[in-house]
Write a protein that holds these residues in place. Structure first.
Motif, short mmCIF file in Angstrom:
data_model
loop_
_atom_site.label_atom_id
_atom_site.label_comp_id
_atom_site.label_asym_id
_atom_site.label_seq_id
_atom_site.Cartn_x
_atom_site.Cartn_y
_atom_site.Cartn_z
N LEU A 1 -18.67 -16.52 -18.30
CA LEU A 1 -18.53 -16.18 -16.88
C LEU A 1 -18.60 -14.67 -16.75
CD1 LEU A 1 -15.63 -18.33 -15.35
CD2 LEU A 1 -17.99 -18.22 -14.54
N LYS A 2 -19.29 -14.16 -15.69
CA LYS A 2 -19.39 -12.70 -15.49
C LYS A 2 -18.84 -12.34 -14.11
CE LYS A 2 -21.08 -9.43 -13.81
NZ LYS A 2 -20.22 -8.66 -12.84
N PRO A 3 -17.50 -12.32 -13.97
CA PRO A 3 -16.93 -11.87 -12.69
C PRO A 3 -16.83 -10.35 -12.66
CG PRO A 3 -15.18 -12.53 -14.17
CD PRO A 3 -16.47 -12.75 -14.93
N ASN A 4 -16.80 -9.78 -11.45
CA ASN A 4 -16.33 -8.39 -11.31
C ASN A 4 -14.82 -8.47 -11.04
OD1 ASN A 4 -16.02 -9.04 -8.61
ND2 ASN A 4 -17.84 -7.93 -7.94
N ALA A 5 -14.18 -7.34 -10.76
CA ALA A 5 -12.72 -7.35 -10.65
C ALA A 5 -12.25 -8.27 -9.51
CB ALA A 5 -12.22 -5.93 -10.42
N ALA B 1 -15.71 -9.54 -17.86
CA ALA B 1 -15.30 -9.08 -16.53
C ALA B 1 -15.65 -7.61 -16.40
CB ALA B 1 -13.80 -9.30 -16.33
N THR B 2 -16.53 -7.30 -15.45
CA THR B 2 -16.93 -5.91 -15.25
C THR B 2 -15.95 -5.26 -14.28
OG1 THR B 2 -18.52 -6.59 -13.56
CG2 THR B 2 -19.36 -6.29 -15.80
N LEU B 3 -15.59 -4.02 -14.58
CA LEU B 3 -14.53 -3.33 -13.84
C LEU B 3 -15.06 -2.03 -13.23
CD1 LEU B 3 -11.70 -3.85 -16.52
CD2 LEU B 3 -12.17 -5.28 -14.52
N GLY B 4 -16.28 -2.08 -12.66
CA GLY B 4 -16.86 -0.91 -12.01
C GLY B 4 -16.90 0.29 -12.94
N SER B 5 -16.47 1.46 -12.45
CA SER B 5 -16.53 2.68 -13.26
C SER B 5 -15.60 2.63 -14.47
CB SER B 5 -16.17 3.89 -12.40
OG SER B 5 -14.85 3.74 -11.92
N LYS B 6 -14.69 1.65 -14.51
CA LYS B 6 -13.75 1.54 -15.64
C LYS B 6 -14.37 0.79 -16.81
CE LYS B 6 -10.70 3.83 -13.53
NZ LYS B 6 -10.03 3.32 -12.38
N GLY B 7 -15.63 0.31 -16.67
CA GLY B 7 -16.29 -0.38 -17.78
C GLY B 7 -16.19 -1.89 -17.66
N ALA B 8 -15.84 -2.55 -18.76
CA ALA B 8 -15.76 -4.01 -18.74
C ALA B 8 -14.86 -4.49 -19.86
CB ALA B 8 -17.16 -4.61 -18.91
N1 LIG Z 1 -19.30 3.97 -10.54
C1 LIG Z 1 -19.67 3.54 -11.75
N2 LIG Z 1 -19.68 4.39 -12.80
C2 LIG Z 1 -20.05 3.97 -14.04
N3 LIG Z 1 -20.45 2.71 -14.32
C3 LIG Z 1 -20.46 1.82 -13.31
C4 LIG Z 1 -20.07 2.19 -11.97
N4 LIG Z 1 -20.18 1.08 -11.21
C5 LIG Z 1 -20.62 0.09 -12.02
N5 LIG Z 1 -20.77 0.54 -13.29
C6 LIG Z 1 -21.22 -0.23 -14.45
O1 LIG Z 1 -21.79 -1.45 -14.02
C7 LIG Z 1 -21.02 -2.57 -14.47
C8 LIG Z 1 -20.93 -3.59 -13.36
O2 LIG Z 1 -20.32 -3.03 -12.21
P1 LIG Z 1 -19.31 -3.86 -11.29
O3 LIG Z 1 -19.18 -3.07 -10.03
O4 LIG Z 1 -18.09 -4.17 -12.04
O5 LIG Z 1 -20.09 -5.25 -11.09
P2 LIG Z 1 -20.78 -5.94 -9.82
O6 LIG Z 1 -22.05 -5.13 -9.59
O7 LIG Z 1 -21.08 -7.32 -10.32
O8 LIG Z 1 -19.82 -5.90 -8.68
C9 LIG Z 1 -19.68 -1.98 -14.92
O9 LIG Z 1 -19.12 -2.75 -15.96
C10 LIG Z 1 -20.10 -0.60 -15.39
O10 LIG Z 1 -20.64 -0.69 -16.71
#
Ligand SMILES: Nc1ncnc2c1ncn2[C@@H]1O[C@H](COP(=O)(O)OP(=O)(O)O)[C@@H](O)[C@H]1O
Ligand SMILES: O=P(O)(O)OC[C@H]1O[C@](O)(COP(=O)(O)O)[C@@H](O)[C@@H]1O
Length: 330
Positions: free
Chosen positions: A189-193, A238-245
């Motif tokens: 599964l690939k959820p975001n936060a 689980a991807t965590l935006g700028s915090k990685g995954a």
């Molecule tokens: N602002 C950011 N800075 C650095 N890497 C980012 C940023 N936003 C997303 N990423 C990268 O993209 C991946 C997916 O982003 P995320 O926002 O978690 O997923 P989704 O696009 O599914 O909502 C993160 O795990 C990270 O590697």
């Protein structure tokens, strides 16, 4: 080969604003980018960019701009004509990296069209290593559509090996991936936060946190993901935006972080992260290798405009730092 299903593809229009979004005002766009999109489509686009064998399965007429874009971009696809135009999704990006997305519901799929789409996917997935079921479901499609497909992909009467199944969705279709017996549950599964917070609640994780809390606290995110794994899912990326995954499996939990980048557009970053994971997985990578490439791909995608997907040579996996986490669920 990696086959993707996008039940609700879109023409992604990304509009670059000169400053912060001003509600109620007239603003002039600095640039506009247009790409064929939808979560599975983006995964296939990213795999093609790195030279991998993939097929995007989706509804749509040959004349639809989404399909023309795939054709022009050299992305192999198999499409089911549905007699309706696909949707357009609009993203507004501000110079500081803030993105606002407006996603249309998409055209309704009749029961016959749903069955025909499943038939097309089953036929074209023979021999695939992975099948990715991704994105929202269009109107008329039941929430357990992906679980139904997973079951059918795994009922191989001739004893052939069934593909591994990844799901990247949100809302009811995502929650439905935790219901029922093991044959309907995904390997990944690939959820975001935000989606992890929803999933953890659906998995009965009682100390449910908000998306912001999960992004800020990877150990907490790992606990939430471990509850999802305990409910019968193979692994959670689980991807965590700028915090990685984070990646949580039955064997462990890891956090991957990338040095800060200048975020230009995060549209398609999650899909690129999933493509990076699958790229490493199909090359026999370990769990940590897959997580590393996922974050390298996600960071590269976020630094590119619109929903541009990176090729592997544009990513920096060696810059990614992996840390082991505790994954005890409650
Ligand atoms: N602002 C950011 N800075 C650095 N890497 C980012 C940023 N936003 C997303 N990423 C990268 O993209 C991946 C997916 O982003 P995320 O926002 O978690 O997923 P989704 O696009 O599914 O909502 C993160 O795990 C990270 O590697
Ligand atoms: O099917 P949904 O949930 O409406 O999402 C579709 C949208 O998500 C995208 O696939 C981008 O997804 P991510 O930003 O999560 O990687 C766009 O291409 C598309 O417009």
């Amino acid at each position: 080969m990696i086959v993707t299903l996008t039940a609700n593809p879109s023409l992604d229009r990304t509009v670059e604003l000169p400053g912060a979004l001003a509600r109620g005002e007239v603003q002039r766009a600095v640039a506009v980018h247009q790409e064929s999109g939808g979560k599975g489509v983006n995964v296939s686009r990213a795999l093609v960019a790195s030279g991998l064998d993939t097929l995007a399965v989706l509804p749509g007429a040959d004349s639809d701009p989404v399909l023309s874009g795939l054709h022009d971009g050299g992305v192999p696809f198999a499409a089911l004509p549905i007699g309706q135009a696909l949707r357009s999704n609009v993203t507004l990006t501000e110079p500081d990296g803030v993105t606002t997305k407006i996603n249309e519901p998409g055209p309704e799929l009749s029961e016959e069209q749903q069955e025909a789409l499943i038939g097309l996917l089953l036929e074209r997935s023979r021999g695939a290593s992975w099948v990715v079921l991704a994105g929202s479901l269009p109107p008329g499609v039941p929430a357990d559509f992906y679980a139904t497909i997973a079951r059918r992909l795994r009922s191989t009467p001739d004893g052939t090996v069934s593909p591994s199944i990844a799901i990247d969705s949100s809302g009811a279709p995502l929650a439905a991936s935790l219901v029922g017996d093991a044959s309907g549950k995904p390997d990944l599964l690939k959820p975001n936060a935000e989606e992890l917070a929803e999933l953890a609640a659906a998995a009965g994780f009682t100390s449910v946190s908000t998306a912001d809390e999960l992004e800020a606290d990877p150990a907490k995110a790992a606990e939430a993901a471990a509850a999802v794994v305990a409910s019968g899912v193979g692994a959670v990326l689980a991807t965590l935006g700028s915090k990685g995954a984070i990646l949580v499996t039955a064997d462990g939990a890891w956090l991957a972080t990338h040095p800060p980048i200048k975020a230009v557009s995060t549209v398609g970053a999650g899909d690129s992260a999933l493509a990076g994971y699958l790229l490493a997985a199909t090359q026999g990578g370990s769990a940590q290798d897959c997580l590393r490439q996922a974050v390298a791909h996600g960071a590269a995608a976020a630094s590119l405009p619109g929903s541009t997907v990176p090729a592997v040579h544009q990513t920096t996996p060696n810059a990614v730092i992996i840390t082991a986490l505790q994954k005890d669920s409650q």
